[in-house]
Design a protein around this motif. Structure first.
Motif, PDB file in Angstrom:
ATOM      1  N   GLY A   1       5.769   4.253   2.121  1.00 49.04           N
ATOM      2  CA  GLY A   1       5.391   3.478   0.914  1.00 49.04           C
ATOM      3  C   GLY A   1       3.963   3.787   0.688  1.00 49.04           C
ATOM      4  O   GLY A   1       3.125   3.000  -0.177  1.00 49.04           O
ATOM      5  N   VAL A   2       3.535   5.320   1.135  1.00 47.94           N
ATOM      6  CA  VAL A   2       2.246   5.471   0.726  1.00 47.94           C
ATOM      7  C   VAL A   2       2.449   6.740  -0.156  1.00 47.94           C
ATOM      8  O   VAL A   2       2.930   7.755   0.401  1.00 47.94           O
ATOM      9  CB  VAL A   2       1.332   5.584   2.022  1.00 47.94           C
ATOM     10  CG1 VAL A   2      -0.058   6.194   1.512  1.00 47.94           C
ATOM     11  CG2 VAL A   2       1.203   4.370   2.628  1.00 47.94           C
ATOM     12  N   ALA A   3       1.813   6.784  -1.342  1.00 43.31           N
ATOM     13  CA  ALA A   3       1.378   7.974  -2.060  1.00 43.31           C
ATOM     14  C   ALA A   3       0.146   8.672  -1.585  1.00 43.31           C
ATOM     15  O   ALA A   3      -0.706   7.952  -1.277  1.00 43.31           O
ATOM     16  CB  ALA A   3       1.578   7.675  -3.538  1.00 43.31           C
TER      17      ALA A   3
ATOM     18  N   ARG B   1      -1.175   2.598  -1.912  1.00 48.18           N
ATOM     19  CA  ARG B   1      -0.112   1.807  -1.213  1.00 48.18           C
ATOM     20  C   ARG B   1       1.049   1.422  -2.475  1.00 48.18           C
ATOM     21  O   ARG B   1       0.627   0.877  -3.509  1.00 48.18           O
ATOM     22  CB  ARG B   1      -0.622   0.499  -0.719  1.00 48.18           C
ATOM     23  CG  ARG B   1      -1.325   0.646   0.476  1.00 48.18           C
ATOM     24  CD  ARG B   1      -1.736  -0.736   0.850  1.00 48.18           C
ATOM     25  NE  ARG B   1      -3.021  -0.592   1.767  1.00 48.18           N
ATOM     26  CZ  ARG B   1      -2.700  -0.576   3.030  1.00 48.18           C
ATOM     27  NH1 ARG B   1      -1.783  -0.517   3.498  1.00 48.18           N
ATOM     28  NH2 ARG B   1      -4.004  -0.294   3.644  1.00 48.18           N
TER      29      ARG B   1
END
Lengths: 103, 286
Positions: A11-13, A29
């Motif tokens: 869920g983290v770019a 996030r």
């Protein structure tokens, strides 16, 4: 934290900008934010942690910074723990070929 | 470790792509990331950077995507109807990620939208944007989108050079097959300088006005002529005198008053009358 392995949480770019003089890593996030900005050494530690270059992140950071690993190990490991607690790194079991062999 | 406000635009655009993909995946919605940061680096013009995240959504999934995005801090800026003369995209804005253009069709493609999306979905693959695997069309489909976009955009001319004129033979063959399957011959010819071959086609005037310019009356006449059926043409004709409230709101920076909407409508009618009179005097095609 020897033997630990880290990956980017799903869920983290992440966008790493290492083209400039001071490296920067942007972590977003998903899907709502915020964007967290890691600069300088913080950026180097995050990138080294997910680089899959062996379980000793502090040793990798020390090698890239040209300092003695003993001087920075505690700081690096505290910061890694902080990133994990914040959900910006995911700690996963070591790969079979990276597992510590009992002596 | 800081939460900085000054995050570069390119970073925010990449994260916008990633955020939209994550939301689409979570809801089982199909979309393709097109243009800008999503295109294959080999196709990008030098120094070309995206300023927003463009996605083409399966038409039957568009309504749900817009609804879920608006539940996640995205706000609608322009609707399909008011976004552009082609009514192909809605624009949304997010306080962190910036702008996203949600396309339900792509201008120049005349095949039925769902069928067109299916054709573009074939051969699509995943490309990491901000570390997140995002669905992108095949390389020939990316080239086609860039060429069709170039017909409407000055910047796109540089894309045309990099993506089309320098394309290897196997990509050219793939693009030509897509042009045929998607009914994109006229727009493709307009972008590549071959429009006169299609002088007799219903959408010829639309692409002539789009690539060479024209007044509002000429633009609306071309849009009505290009409409696929009589009902669509009637709807367009009725809208041709309506004021685009979204654009007026953006221009004023606030909701327009009823008086301002009426004044804008009067101004548009005046401009249209002026264009008709001018074109009669100069003999320019109307």
């Amino acid at each position: 934290m020897l033997g630990a392995r880290f990956v980017r949480p799903p869920g983290v770019a992440v966008v790493v900008d290492d083209a400039r003089e001071r490296p920067v890593t942007y972590l977003g996030r998903l899907p709502d934010g915020p964007i967290v900005v890691l600069q300088d050494t913080a950026s180097v530690i995050w990138v080294q942690a997910v680089a899959d270059e062996g379980p000793d992140v502090a040793a990798g950071v020390a090698a890239s910074a040209g300092v003695d690993v003993a001087e920075i190990r505690d700081t690096v490991e505290q910061f890694l723990a902080h990133l994990v607690a914040e959900g910006l790194l995911l700690r996963v079991p070591p790969a079979p070929d990276q597992a510590e062999v009992p002596t | 470790m800081t939460e900085a406000a000054a995050v570069p635009l390119q970073v925010r655009v990449l994260m916008a792509h990633a955020a939209v993909q994550q939301i689409a995946d979570a809801h089982g919605l199909d979309l393709l990331h097109i243009k800008g940061e999503a295109i294959d680096p080999a196709l990008a013009a030098p120094d070309r950077r995206g300023t927003d995240a463009d996605v083409l959504v399966r038409p039957s999934h568009v309504h749900e995507l817009l609804a879920v995005l608006q539940g996640r801090r995205w706000s609608l800026q322009t609707t399909f109807r008011t976004g552009s003369p082609f009514e192909h995209a809605a624009t949304l804005a997010h306080p962190l990620w910036g702008y996203a253009d949600v396309h339900r069709t792509f201008p120049g493609i005349t095949a039925p939208p769902e069928q067109a999306f299916d054709r573009l979905w074939v051969g699509s693959t995943r490309r990491d944007l901000a570390g997140v695997p995002c669905s992108v069309p095949s390389v020939p489909a990316q080239v086609l989108v860039l060429v069709l976009n170039a017909a409407r955009s000055g910047w796109g001319r540089r894309d045309l050079e990099a993506a089309w004129w320098q394309a290897p033979p196997e990509v050219v063959a793939g693009v030509r097959a897509l042009v045929r399957d998607l009914g994109a011959e006229v727009a493709f010819a307009a972008a590549t300088g071959d429009l006169e071959r299609y002088r007799g086609r219903r959408d010829y005037d639309l692409w002539r006005v789009t690539t060479q310019g024209g007044g509002r009356v000429e633009e609306w006449r071309a849009r009505i002529k290009a409409a696929p059926d009589a009902r669509s043409a009637l709807v367009l004709a009725a809208r041709s005198v309506a004021v685009n409230r979204d654009h007026l709101t953006i221009r004023l920076g606030r909701e327009p008053t009823r008086r301002e909407v009426l004044a804008e409508g009067f101004s548009r009618v005046s401009r249209a009358v002026h264009e008709v009179l001018t074109s009669r005097r100069t003999g320019r095609p109307r």
